[in-house]
Write a protein that holds these residues in place. Structure first.
Motif, PDB file in Angstrom:
ATOM      1  N   HIS A 185      -5.194   8.978   0.128  1.00 52.24           N
ATOM      2  CA  HIS A 185      -4.710  10.326  -0.173  1.00 52.24           C
ATOM      3  C   HIS A 185      -3.195  10.353  -0.030  1.00 52.24           C
ATOM      4  O   HIS A 185      -2.605   9.577   0.719  1.00 52.24           O
ATOM      5  N   PHE A 186      -2.583  11.281  -0.764  1.00 53.43           N
ATOM      6  CA  PHE A 186      -1.130  11.349  -0.856  1.00 53.43           C
ATOM      7  C   PHE A 186      -0.656  12.773  -0.603  1.00 53.43           C
ATOM      8  O   PHE A 186      -1.275  13.736  -1.058  1.00 53.43           O
ATOM      9  N   GLY A 187       0.457  12.867   0.132  1.00 60.25           N
ATOM     10  CA  GLY A 187       1.078  14.161   0.357  1.00 60.25           C
ATOM     11  C   GLY A 187       2.438  14.216  -0.294  1.00 60.25           C
ATOM     12  O   GLY A 187       2.696  13.546  -1.295  1.00 60.25           O
ATOM     13  N   LEU A 188       3.319  14.991   0.277  1.00 60.52           N
ATOM     14  CA  LEU A 188       4.668  15.091  -0.266  1.00 60.52           C
ATOM     15  C   LEU A 188       5.475  13.834   0.016  1.00 60.52           C
ATOM     16  O   LEU A 188       6.071  13.245  -0.880  1.00 60.52           O
ATOM     17  N   TYR A 189       5.502  13.426   1.264  1.00 63.71           N
ATOM     18  CA  TYR A 189       6.320  12.279   1.659  1.00 63.71           C
ATOM     19  C   TYR A 189       5.502  11.148   2.276  1.00 63.71           C
ATOM     20  O   TYR A 189       5.966  10.012   2.362  1.00 63.71           O
ATOM     21  N   SER A 190       4.293  11.421   2.714  1.00 64.43           N
ATOM     22  CA  SER A 190       3.468  10.405   3.351  1.00 64.43           C
ATOM     23  C   SER A 190       2.196  10.165   2.553  1.00 64.43           C
ATOM     24  O   SER A 190       1.763  11.022   1.776  1.00 64.43           O
ATOM     25  N   TYR A 191       1.627   9.015   2.757  1.00 61.59           N
ATOM     26  CA  TYR A 191       0.382   8.665   2.072  1.00 61.59           C
ATOM     27  C   TYR A 191      -0.406   7.683   2.926  1.00 61.59           C
ATOM     28  O   TYR A 191       0.159   6.938   3.740  1.00 61.59           O
ATOM     29  N   CYS A 192      -1.710   7.674   2.736  1.00 59.87           N
ATOM     30  CA  CYS A 192      -2.603   6.788   3.475  1.00 59.87           C
ATOM     31  C   CYS A 192      -3.542   6.092   2.498  1.00 59.87           C
ATOM     32  O   CYS A 192      -4.183   6.757   1.674  1.00 59.87           O
ATOM     33  N   ILE A 193      -3.619   4.764   2.598  1.00 53.97           N
ATOM     34  CA  ILE A 193      -4.487   3.965   1.737  1.00 53.97           C
ATOM     35  C   ILE A 193      -5.385   3.103   2.617  1.00 53.97           C
ATOM     36  O   ILE A 193      -4.919   2.526   3.618  1.00 53.97           O
ATOM     37  N   SER A 194      -6.638   3.017   2.240  1.00 53.55           N
ATOM     38  CA  SER A 194      -7.587   2.230   3.028  1.00 53.55           C
ATOM     39  C   SER A 194      -7.235   0.748   2.978  1.00 53.55           C
ATOM     40  O   SER A 194      -6.702   0.246   1.983  1.00 53.55           O
ATOM     41  N   THR A 195      -7.552   0.057   4.051  1.00 53.93           N
ATOM     42  CA  THR A 195      -7.342  -1.380   4.099  1.00 53.93           C
ATOM     43  C   THR A 195      -8.452  -2.087   3.319  1.00 53.93           C
ATOM     44  O   THR A 195      -9.341  -1.438   2.756  1.00 53.93           O
ATOM     45  N   ILE A 196      -8.424  -3.409   3.320  1.00 55.31           N
ATOM     46  CA  ILE A 196      -9.388  -4.168   2.532  1.00 55.31           C
ATOM     47  C   ILE A 196     -10.823  -3.901   2.970  1.00 55.31           C
ATOM     48  O   ILE A 196     -11.735  -3.795   2.149  1.00 55.31           O
ATOM     49  N   ASN A 197     -11.045  -3.756   4.286  1.00 52.34           N
ATOM     50  CA  ASN A 197     -12.410  -3.519   4.760  1.00 52.34           C
ATOM     51  C   ASN A 197     -12.821  -2.044   4.692  1.00 52.34           C
ATOM     52  O   ASN A 197     -13.957  -1.701   5.026  1.00 52.34           O
ATOM     53  N   ASP A 198     -11.874  -1.141   4.268  1.00 48.19           N
ATOM     54  CA  ASP A 198     -12.153   0.286   4.069  1.00 48.19           C
ATOM     55  C   ASP A 198     -12.500   1.044   5.351  1.00 48.19           C
ATOM     56  O   ASP A 198     -12.969   2.175   5.290  1.00 48.19           O
ATOM     57  N   TYR A 199     -12.290   0.431   6.499  1.00 44.81           N
ATOM     58  CA  TYR A 199     -12.611   1.111   7.748  1.00 44.81           C
ATOM     59  C   TYR A 199     -11.392   1.787   8.382  1.00 44.81           C
ATOM     60  O   TYR A 199     -11.519   2.633   9.243  1.00 44.81           O
ATOM     61  N   GLU A 200     -10.204   1.402   7.950  1.00 43.80           N
ATOM     62  CA  GLU A 200      -8.982   1.943   8.502  1.00 43.80           C
ATOM     63  C   GLU A 200      -8.030   2.324   7.368  1.00 43.80           C
ATOM     64  O   GLU A 200      -8.160   1.843   6.243  1.00 43.80           O
ATOM     65  N   PHE A 201      -7.104   3.214   7.704  1.00 43.83           N
ATOM     66  CA  PHE A 201      -6.108   3.647   6.717  1.00 43.83           C
ATOM     67  C   PHE A 201      -4.721   3.190   7.156  1.00 43.83           C
ATOM     68  O   PHE A 201      -4.362   3.287   8.331  1.00 43.83           O
ATOM     69  N   ASP A 202      -3.970   2.724   6.204  1.00 44.26           N
ATOM     70  CA  ASP A 202      -2.583   2.342   6.434  1.00 44.26           C
ATOM     71  C   ASP A 202      -1.712   3.486   5.927  1.00 44.26           C
ATOM     72  O   ASP A 202      -1.620   3.725   4.720  1.00 44.26           O
TER      73      ASP A 202
END
Length: 243
Positions: free
Chosen positions: A57-74
């Protein structure tokens, strides 16, 4: 005497009605300030769906993308460093939404002027600030979608992502709240100008009822705290008329 009493009652009723609406306007302005800050910090303007290749998911200035195993977000990005923002349109939207949040906080601080200057002036100043806030939010809402064309967003939303086209992603609730906030502050600005126009330019209304009227030291909003009672304000005028 009867005409004076009727005029006094009408003026008193108008003042209290105006004050009640004014307090509601102040309360709603405070609610908008909270909403403005909320949509500024939330990274939920756009995000993945079930059909998306990766979660994120993406906001104005920050964003979070799942890691390869999909259990955590970077998660990355901060409003304090515009170089960490994905694209120029996102940076522009960040600036305008943040500027709107700053302006509305200044507007809340200016409400203290009700104690020192005429309510008419405060209403006009704060309404002007609210109009600027609505313009800032509108610019952010228009500019933000033009920043979708980015490789990082494609990793979440698919290869067909382009300006104003999210492919497998969707608009999320923070963007919708921004639309609501823009409409809300536009309404508040209109209401503020209306309340300001209804405020007397001078003390003519009070002087018409009581020539001995003295402006309260507490200002327009707190004029009800005048040390004299209503009868004490009117009686001298009645005595002068009888003489």
């Amino acid at each position: 005497m009867r005409k004076t009493t009727i005029a006094t009652q009408k003026n008193s009723s108008f003042k209290w009605t105006s004050r009640i609406i004014g307090f509601v306007w102040i309360f709603l302005t405070g609610c908008f300030a909270i909403l403005n800050i909320f949509i500024f910090v939330q990274p939920q303007w756009i995000g993945d769906t079930i059909a998306s290749p990766r979660a994120g998911h993406f906001g104005l200035y920050s964003y979070c993308i799942s890691t390869i195993n999909d259990y955590e977000f970077d998660c990355q990005g901060t409003w304090m460093n515009f170089n960490t923002i994905l694209s120029a349109p996102f940076a522009v939207a960040t600036f305008f939404v943040g500027f709107s949040a700053l302006l509305i906080l200044i507007c809340l601080a200016l409400f203290t002027l009700f104690l020192f200057v005429r309510a008419r002036l405060v209403y006009f100043i704060c309404s002007l600030i609210q109009i600027i806030c609505s313009i800032c939010l509108l610019i952010a809402l228009i500019v933000y979608p033009s920043g979708f064309d980015h490789d990082t967003i494609r990793t979440v939303c698919g290869s067909n992502v382009n300006d104003f086209n999210l492919d497998t992603c969707q608009i999320r609730w923070a963007y919708i709240l921004a639309i609501v906030a823009c409409g809300n502050v536009s309404f508040l600005a209109s209401l503020g100008f209306f309340l300001g126009m209804k405020q007397p330019k001078t003390d003519s209304m009070q002087e018409a009822i009581n020539p001995n009227h003295i402006l309260s030291k507490y200002g327009e909003l707190n004029e009800a705290f005048d040390d004299r009672t209503l009868s004490e304000q009117i009686l001298p005028n009645i005595s002068l008329q009888r003489r």
